[in-house]
Design an enzyme around this catalytic site. Sequence first.
Site, PDB file in Angstrom:
ATOM      1  N   HIS A   1       0.805  -1.226   0.000  1.00 42.51           N
ATOM      2  CA  HIS A   1       0.000   0.000   0.000  1.00 42.51           C
ATOM      3  C   HIS A   1       0.840   1.279   0.000  1.00 42.51           C
ATOM      4  O   HIS A   1       0.327   2.348  -0.269  1.00 42.51           O
ATOM      5  CB  HIS A   1      -1.029  -0.020   1.149  1.00 42.51           C
ATOM      6  CG  HIS A   1      -0.469   0.327   2.487  1.00 42.51           C
ATOM      7  ND1 HIS A   1      -0.176  -0.616   3.443  1.00 42.51           N
ATOM      8  CD2 HIS A   1      -0.159   1.524   3.036  1.00 42.51           C
ATOM      9  CE1 HIS A   1       0.284  -0.004   4.524  1.00 42.51           C
ATOM     10  NE2 HIS A   1       0.313   1.287   4.294  1.00 42.51           N
ATOM     11  N   ASP A  10      -0.822  -7.393   1.368  1.00 42.66           N
ATOM     12  CA  ASP A  10      -0.131  -6.099   1.479  1.00 42.66           C
ATOM     13  C   ASP A  10       1.382  -6.313   1.625  1.00 42.66           C
ATOM     14  O   ASP A  10       1.938  -6.235   2.717  1.00 42.66           O
ATOM     15  CB  ASP A  10      -0.699  -5.334   2.682  1.00 42.66           C
ATOM     16  CG  ASP A  10      -0.264  -3.884   2.696  1.00 42.66           C
ATOM     17  OD1 ASP A  10       0.336  -3.431   1.692  1.00 42.66           O
ATOM     18  OD2 ASP A  10      -0.517  -3.209   3.704  1.00 42.66           O
ATOM     19  N   GLY A  29       5.251   2.249  15.103  1.00 38.81           N
ATOM     20  CA  GLY A  29       5.509   1.562  13.840  1.00 38.81           C
ATOM     21  C   GLY A  29       4.959   2.363  12.687  1.00 38.81           C
ATOM     22  O   GLY A  29       4.209   3.305  12.863  1.00 38.81           O
ATOM     23  N   SER A  42       3.850   1.989   8.272  1.00 39.77           N
ATOM     24  CA  SER A  42       3.573   1.091   7.167  1.00 39.77           C
ATOM     25  C   SER A  42       4.830   0.531   6.538  1.00 39.77           C
ATOM     26  O   SER A  42       5.788   1.257   6.293  1.00 39.77           O
ATOM     27  CB  SER A  42       2.794   1.848   6.099  1.00 39.77           C
ATOM     28  OG  SER A  42       1.539   2.160   6.617  1.00 39.77           O
ATOM     29  N   GLY A  43       4.804  -0.762   6.284  1.00 44.49           N
ATOM     30  CA  GLY A  43       5.923  -1.406   5.597  1.00 44.49           C
ATOM     31  C   GLY A  43       7.026  -1.847   6.529  1.00 44.49           C
ATOM     32  O   GLY A  43       7.881  -2.634   6.152  1.00 44.49           O
TER      33      GLY A  43
END
Length: 845
Positions: free
Chosen positions: A646, A701, A793, A795-796
């Site tokens: 994403h 994802d 945290g 994304s990714g």
Amino acid sequence: MKDSDSAMKYNNRPQSMNGFDEEVEFLPATNSKKVEKRGPKKKFVLLGVVIGAALLSLTVGLLVWHFAYRNARVQRVYTGFLRIANTEFRDAYENSTTAEFNELSERVTNTLKNVYLADKDIAPYIQQCSVHAFSEGIDNSVMGYYWSEFSVPAYREVAMDKAISELKLPSVNPRQRSSAVVSLVAYPADPQIARNFRDKSCAFFLHSQTGSVTKFSSPGFPDSAYPPNVRCQWTLRADAGHMIHLNFKTFRMEKCKVNGGDYVTLYDSLSPLEPRILNRLCGSYPPSYNLTFFSSENVMLVTLVTDYVGKFPGFHAEFKQLPKITLCGGNIKDSNGNITSPYFPAHYPPNRDCIWQIEVPNNKHVKLRFNLFYVADPGAPANQCTKDYVEVKAKKYCGEQKSFVVSSDSNKISVRFVSDQSYTDTGFTAEYLSFEPQNPCPNQFSCMTGRCISLDKKCDGWNDCDDFSDELACTCTDQQFRCASSNHCKPKYFVCDGVNDCGDNSDELQCKCPENMFKCGNGKCIPNAKKCDQTDDCGDGYDEAKCDKVAVTACTQYTYKCKNNQCISKKNPECDGEQDCSDGSDEDTSKCSCGKRPYTKKSRIVGGINADIGEFPWQVSLHTKNDKHTCGASLVSSKFLISAAHCFQDDRSIRYSDPALWTAYLGLHDQAQIKGSNVMERKIKNIRAHTGFNDNTYDNDIAVLELESPVSFTDFIQPICIPDTSYDFPVGKSLWVTGWGALTEGGTGAQILQKAEIRVINQTECNKLLDDQLSLRMLCAGFISGGIDACQGDSGGPLSSVESNSKIYLAGIVSWGEGCARRNKPGVYTRVTAMRDWIKEKTGL
Ligand SMILES: *[C@@H]1O[C@H](CO)[C@@H](O)[C@H](O)[C@H]1NC(C)=O
Ligand SMILES: *[C@@H]1O[C@H](CO)[C@@H](O)[C@H](O)[C@H]1NC(C)=O
Ligand SMILES: *[C@@H]1O[C@H](CO)[C@@H](O)[C@H](O)[C@H]1NC(C)=O
Ligand SMILES: *[C@@H]1O[C@H](CO)[C@@H](O)[C@H](O)[C@H]1NC(C)=O
Ligand SMILES: [Ca+2]
Ligand SMILES: [Ca+2]
């Protein structure tokens, strides 16, 4: 020195005359057992066998006894120091090859020998004694450091120790002004120590120069690993009236072992005396760990001992001299401020006794919050603060403590800090605040412990007060579960995760298997008898894992497949150090050289939610064109990163799928230092997002990024292990999520890499909480630590799992959550095991 030897009298001044409580001091040895073990006891047992079994004649028996036992000799070595009064220290005494040194050394050695000769329990066994160094003493005296070696019949060993401990120096006329040994300290030592002193092949003598630092390092540093089986020592000196400030710039040695191994020992003395050890160091320390030490006088001894195995870089150190200051503590009259142990965050000096008297305005009280607390002394019995401690309100605190609060009953509070003569630690920091006794926590909730917490933390299911006082008498919300006996409210996602969060197990009862049944990893219950019967009855291999025998079994999605296509019945066999596949492919080095943290020690200052340097060396920061941190990623090889699909979906204005938009920063800790020396910058060659990615459901994802050129691994850049399809991260397992994500919803990102401990949540329970939005390619995890209430945290970024083989595996990829991850809302991560084949297809790894 004019006085002849015959005119000299070595005497023990009466204590009342000199005010010193020194005398012959005898300190019990921890290593004396070692000596005993080597002694003749074994022979004695053997002897019994000989007599019993062979029934030899009494004569023969006596002969054997005579030779094997009565004559068996034990080498006994004592080290220590003595004080030579009425003697002026000379520079030449620092150099053991000068005539002055030899003259004094000979006189002292003779005195020592005469003292030994006067004692009938000691005299027959003297082998050698030697003074190996001198330093300045108080009141016009010189300190001599010596060792004495004896060869004692085994049966005399105890008597010998006793005689040495009771040794009396001849008395002296207090008015005498000539040179005399006035005190003697002896300590049993390992015979190895005498050998070390004779062997000068790795001995260094350094004297600090005013205004500059003196450097030294382990042999070979930094070009080669330090040699095996060496014993080195560095004698560090400063001018009289000074103390030594020693700092290790780099410390990379073998991981600490319980027995043996490689280690460095620091002594607050020139003799290697156990009761004067400042610290013993092994393992490897991150650069953020402050390895600074102080001596109490102007000398320090550093020794290095290595064993036969291992290749490690070693250490590099610097020392300088500082004027000797013993003042600490003081009277404070501010209404708030901070106090710390001396020289914090350096290791505090030995032999300190500091008192702070804090006084605030008359109508107020004082609250002290200790933020960092490391006052551990390995010599102190557990939970007894008999060595180093902090004392407040008549209670002693020691060891390593989480932050705690102490409140006064008046407008005064006094804090005392005591360090004894051995083992020093990092120390403490404390903040003091004055408060109105009627209203200790304005606009906040007041814990019974004296801590103030924000009102929204009351009754939220998390123990923010440390004593649960914020979680008493609460009404549970619909996100919460009520524990049966304590009535505490717990987040619903802790239900059925195999961890007893309630204390009475009531959160786990509804998912327990009946008696005589075994609970599989997927929650299924099977009869105990089906465990280890070489059939996968659970369907996830749980019943066949951890069986005594590893068997070849039918392949399922839950079994591990070896390179030769055989499947084996062992859970997580990969890289566990045991060869389980017949072709050894489960321990393939190309697969197993991952997931390593270069530093074995944890920094003491960073702590909290800030990650330490080198703690997550696979964490990557992905920046977009305007040099803004946008997504996280994980390094899995020298040229591939794994991230979330994403992150690379185009939107109306920006083509996020274009590799040219992105720059990867590896080895990054602080976003303000992207040009730092540990950081590597790489452009992205291509981005492969999963074609099955669904931007409504966030299913699949995952994306793989190829770096334009490979990176080399360093202490700050390491790949994380990719788990096999069959790898099991059971419900309840704790994991770490990291990133520079926003600290508050809609807020800006963090500057320092953040970390949070979370826990794998029961998929069924999580799906209920998230209105059926979970797919099998998603993994649910929720926060464990109550203190975290932020968007941790990003994304990714990686979800790191520390496994029992001490390697770290990529369990998940940060994917989605409702807004920021919230205390009572689980976060959702891409399940990497479900993506294993796809990763292999895209990267070949
Ligand atoms: C010690 O003294 C000797 C001569 O007595 C000299 O040659 C040597 O350099 C000195 N060593 C040091 C470290 O000062
Ligand atoms: C005490 O230390 C804290 C951080 O540890 C800091 O925020 C505070 O400003 C300090 N207070 C004073 C008076 O120096
Ligand atoms: C260690 O602490 C001392 C303060 O006592 C400080 O002067 C020194 O710079 C620190 N060193 C490191 C490497 O942080
Ligand atoms: C998850 O919770 C359900 C109850 O909602 C339970 O039946 C199942 O066994 C649990 N799964 C695991 C793996 O514990
Ligand atoms: Ca101590
Ligand atoms: Ca709470």
